[in-house]
Motif scaffolding. Sequence first.
Motif, PDB file in Angstrom:
ATOM      1  N   ARG A  24      52.310  26.413   1.418  1.00  8.16           N
ATOM      2  CA  ARG A  24      53.224  25.954   0.351  1.00  8.16           C
ATOM      3  C   ARG A  24      54.686  26.221   0.723  1.00  8.16           C
ATOM      4  O   ARG A  24      55.498  26.635  -0.091  1.00  8.16           O
ATOM      5  CB  ARG A  24      52.891  26.612  -0.996  1.00  8.16           C
ATOM      6  CG  ARG A  24      51.472  26.381  -1.483  1.00  8.16           C
ATOM      7  CD  ARG A  24      51.223  24.906  -1.823  1.00  8.16           C
ATOM      8  NE  ARG A  24      49.877  24.700  -2.354  1.00  8.16           N
ATOM      9  CZ  ARG A  24      48.811  24.376  -1.611  1.00  8.16           C
ATOM     10  NH1 ARG A  24      48.926  24.191  -0.313  1.00  8.16           N
ATOM     11  NH2 ARG A  24      47.628  24.203  -2.165  1.00  8.16           N
ATOM     12  N   ASN A  25      54.975  26.027   1.984  1.00 12.80           N
ATOM     13  CA  ASN A  25      56.340  26.229   2.525  1.00 12.80           C
ATOM     14  C   ASN A  25      56.869  27.646   2.300  1.00 12.80           C
ATOM     15  O   ASN A  25      58.091  27.851   2.157  1.00 12.80           O
ATOM     16  CB  ASN A  25      57.327  25.213   1.950  1.00 12.80           C
ATOM     17  CG  ASN A  25      57.083  23.817   2.492  1.00 12.80           C
ATOM     18  OD1 ASN A  25      56.495  23.652   3.558  1.00 12.80           O
ATOM     19  ND2 ASN A  25      57.519  22.809   1.766  1.00 12.80           N
ATOM     20  N   ALA A  26      55.960  28.628   2.245  1.00 14.77           N
ATOM     21  CA  ALA A  26      56.405  30.022   2.094  1.00 14.77           C
ATOM     22  C   ALA A  26      57.359  30.359   3.238  1.00 14.77           C
ATOM     23  O   ALA A  26      57.182  29.939   4.386  1.00 14.77           O
ATOM     24  CB  ALA A  26      55.200  30.956   2.099  1.00 14.77           C
ATOM     25  N   LEU A  27      58.378  31.116   2.878  1.00 13.80           N
ATOM     26  CA  LEU A  27      59.471  31.376   3.819  1.00 13.80           C
ATOM     27  C   LEU A  27      59.156  32.639   4.628  1.00 13.80           C
ATOM     28  O   LEU A  27      59.525  33.747   4.243  1.00 13.80           O
ATOM     29  CB  LEU A  27      60.782  31.552   3.037  1.00 13.80           C
ATOM     30  CG  LEU A  27      61.139  30.375   2.113  1.00 13.80           C
ATOM     31  CD1 LEU A  27      62.214  30.778   1.113  1.00 13.80           C
ATOM     32  CD2 LEU A  27      61.589  29.174   2.939  1.00 13.80           C
ATOM     33  N   ASN A  28      58.458  32.448   5.740  1.00 12.82           N
ATOM     34  CA  ASN A  28      58.236  33.607   6.610  1.00 12.82           C
ATOM     35  C   ASN A  28      59.469  33.799   7.505  1.00 12.82           C
ATOM     36  O   ASN A  28      60.437  33.024   7.437  1.00 12.82           O
ATOM     37  CB  ASN A  28      56.942  33.441   7.423  1.00 12.82           C
ATOM     38  CG  ASN A  28      56.990  32.240   8.350  1.00 12.82           C
ATOM     39  OD1 ASN A  28      58.035  31.609   8.504  1.00 12.82           O
ATOM     40  ND2 ASN A  28      55.868  31.920   8.958  1.00 12.82           N
ATOM     41  N   THR A  29      59.425  34.828   8.321  1.00 14.33           N
ATOM     42  CA  THR A  29      60.613  35.155   9.125  1.00 14.33           C
ATOM     43  C   THR A  29      60.998  33.995  10.039  1.00 14.33           C
ATOM     44  O   THR A  29      62.182  33.665  10.180  1.00 14.33           O
ATOM     45  CB  THR A  29      60.348  36.415   9.970  1.00 14.33           C
ATOM     46  OG1 THR A  29      59.901  37.434   9.081  1.00 14.33           O
ATOM     47  CG2 THR A  29      61.594  36.893  10.681  1.00 14.33           C
ATOM     48  N   ALA A  30      59.992  33.374  10.644  1.00 14.38           N
ATOM     49  CA  ALA A  30      60.290  32.274  11.579  1.00 14.38           C
ATOM     50  C   ALA A  30      61.001  31.136  10.854  1.00 14.38           C
ATOM     51  O   ALA A  30      61.972  30.555  11.371  1.00 14.38           O
ATOM     52  CB  ALA A  30      58.993  31.782  12.229  1.00 14.38           C
ATOM     53  N   VAL A  31      60.536  30.824   9.640  1.00 13.40           N
ATOM     54  CA  VAL A  31      61.158  29.732   8.877  1.00 13.40           C
ATOM     55  C   VAL A  31      62.592  30.115   8.522  1.00 13.40           C
ATOM     56  O   VAL A  31      63.521  29.309   8.651  1.00 13.40           O
ATOM     57  CB  VAL A  31      60.338  29.414   7.603  1.00 13.40           C
ATOM     58  CG1 VAL A  31      61.126  28.532   6.655  1.00 13.40           C
ATOM     59  CG2 VAL A  31      59.016  28.759   7.980  1.00 13.40           C
ATOM     60  N   ARG A  32      62.767  31.362   8.091  1.00 12.15           N
ATOM     61  CA  ARG A  32      64.133  31.754   7.693  1.00 12.15           C
ATOM     62  C   ARG A  32      65.070  31.778   8.900  1.00 12.15           C
ATOM     63  O   ARG A  32      66.238  31.423   8.796  1.00 12.15           O
ATOM     64  CB  ARG A  32      64.110  33.101   6.971  1.00 12.15           C
ATOM     65  CG  ARG A  32      63.866  32.866   5.481  1.00 12.15           C
ATOM     66  CD  ARG A  32      63.825  34.134   4.715  1.00 12.15           C
ATOM     67  NE  ARG A  32      62.568  34.806   4.958  1.00 12.15           N
ATOM     68  CZ  ARG A  32      62.231  35.978   4.453  1.00 12.15           C
ATOM     69  NH1 ARG A  32      63.073  36.631   3.707  1.00 12.15           N
ATOM     70  NH2 ARG A  32      61.064  36.517   4.700  1.00 12.15           N
ATOM     71  N   ALA A  64      59.135  33.864  -0.604  1.00  8.65           N
ATOM     72  CA  ALA A  64      59.010  34.603   0.645  1.00  8.65           C
ATOM     73  C   ALA A  64      57.517  34.716   0.960  1.00  8.65           C
ATOM     74  O   ALA A  64      56.679  34.606   0.062  1.00  8.65           O
ATOM     75  CB  ALA A  64      59.629  35.980   0.482  1.00  8.65           C
ATOM     76  N   ASP A  65      57.208  34.917   2.231  1.00 13.31           N
ATOM     77  CA  ASP A  65      55.801  34.972   2.625  1.00 13.31           C
ATOM     78  C   ASP A  65      55.205  36.325   2.226  1.00 13.31           C
ATOM     79  O   ASP A  65      55.563  37.353   2.792  1.00 13.31           O
ATOM     80  CB  ASP A  65      55.678  34.739   4.139  1.00 13.31           C
ATOM     81  CG  ASP A  65      54.235  34.481   4.528  1.00 13.31           C
ATOM     82  OD1 ASP A  65      53.364  35.308   4.165  1.00 13.31           O
ATOM     83  OD2 ASP A  65      53.965  33.459   5.169  1.00 13.31           O
ATOM     84  N   ILE A  66      54.310  36.274   1.248  1.00  7.08           N
ATOM     85  CA  ILE A  66      53.749  37.520   0.705  1.00  7.08           C
ATOM     86  C   ILE A  66      52.928  38.248   1.777  1.00  7.08           C
ATOM     87  O   ILE A  66      52.913  39.476   1.833  1.00  7.08           O
ATOM     88  CB  ILE A  66      52.911  37.219  -0.559  1.00  7.08           C
ATOM     89  CG1 ILE A  66      53.850  36.693  -1.671  1.00  7.08           C
ATOM     90  CG2 ILE A  66      52.163  38.454  -1.050  1.00  7.08           C
ATOM     91  CD1 ILE A  66      53.152  36.207  -2.926  1.00  7.08           C
TER      92      ILE A  66
END
Length: 256
Positions: A24-32, A64-66
Amino acid sequence: MPDVIQERPSNGILLIRLNRPEARNALNTAVRQALATAFEEAAADDGIRCVVLAGSDDVFAAGADIREMADAGAVDIMLRQTHLLWRAIAQCPKPVVAGVCGYALGGGCELAMHADIIIAGESAQFGQPEVRVGIMPGAGGTQRLVRAVGKFKAMKMLLTGKPVGARAAEAMGLVSEVVADAEVLPTALALAETIAGQPPLAVRQIKEVLLAGADAPLETALMLERKAFQLLFDSHDQKEGMQAFLERRRPSYEGR
Ligand code: CO8
């Protein structure tokens, strides 16, 4: 496909799309990190005059990615220095138009609030559900939200974690415009094209003064505005814009 896709749909426009649908497009470190890099590059590229930021067709970002946070300690979180990644977005001098369909939750809502204009689809849901997983917003969710919608709406969202729909978000001033989902990206891109056609120095000064002035005392903010206003009279584009008006022709702006 990468988790963050960059496209140039038309002259002067950078489209940044989140593409991690399985989470669901969670914002993990790589995405951020990818987002921060994209915004830093956009800031440095004179050819980019407006950025459009979008999620997928059915979700903007679920926060954010839980999984990346569940077992972390306070020092781990501190050492991640994610505020530096958010700052790259906040400090982008080019206007940012967010196109939001579906969930914009937690860090996703915070990401949308980093934009200057938010176009929401009918399906959009904005929320800060962090309280439901034992934490609180950490990327501006308490501060940008209260500035956008005021104390009583912000407290309700933050303390219950309950999201609000597109129409309610529009009524409280959290979005600029609501359109049908299928129209979100076309509307955001059309708006970006309009902005990209304006004189870049004036656009840049408007963004800078509005954001800096909003947190300054009124007299200071008015002085900031006055100085920026005066400064623009030394630009080619001011001479061109006013001359073109008087000569009844289209101006040709050069960003100088
Ligand atoms: N993190 C990690 N994975 C996620 C997240 C997330 N935030 N959201 C969804 N996913 C994953 C699910 O785990 C699931 O994975 P899998 O298929 O492997 O089990 C997949 O995405 C699909 O999720 P659902 O089955 O739950 O999909 P639904 O369509 O039924 O529901 C929701 C979608 C409503 C968005 C639901 O997934 C949800 O509630 N997600 C969590 C929302 C949330 O609590 N967000 C806040 C997170 S905390 C936060 O953002 C703090 C910000 C602080 C910023 C500073 C950082 C340092």
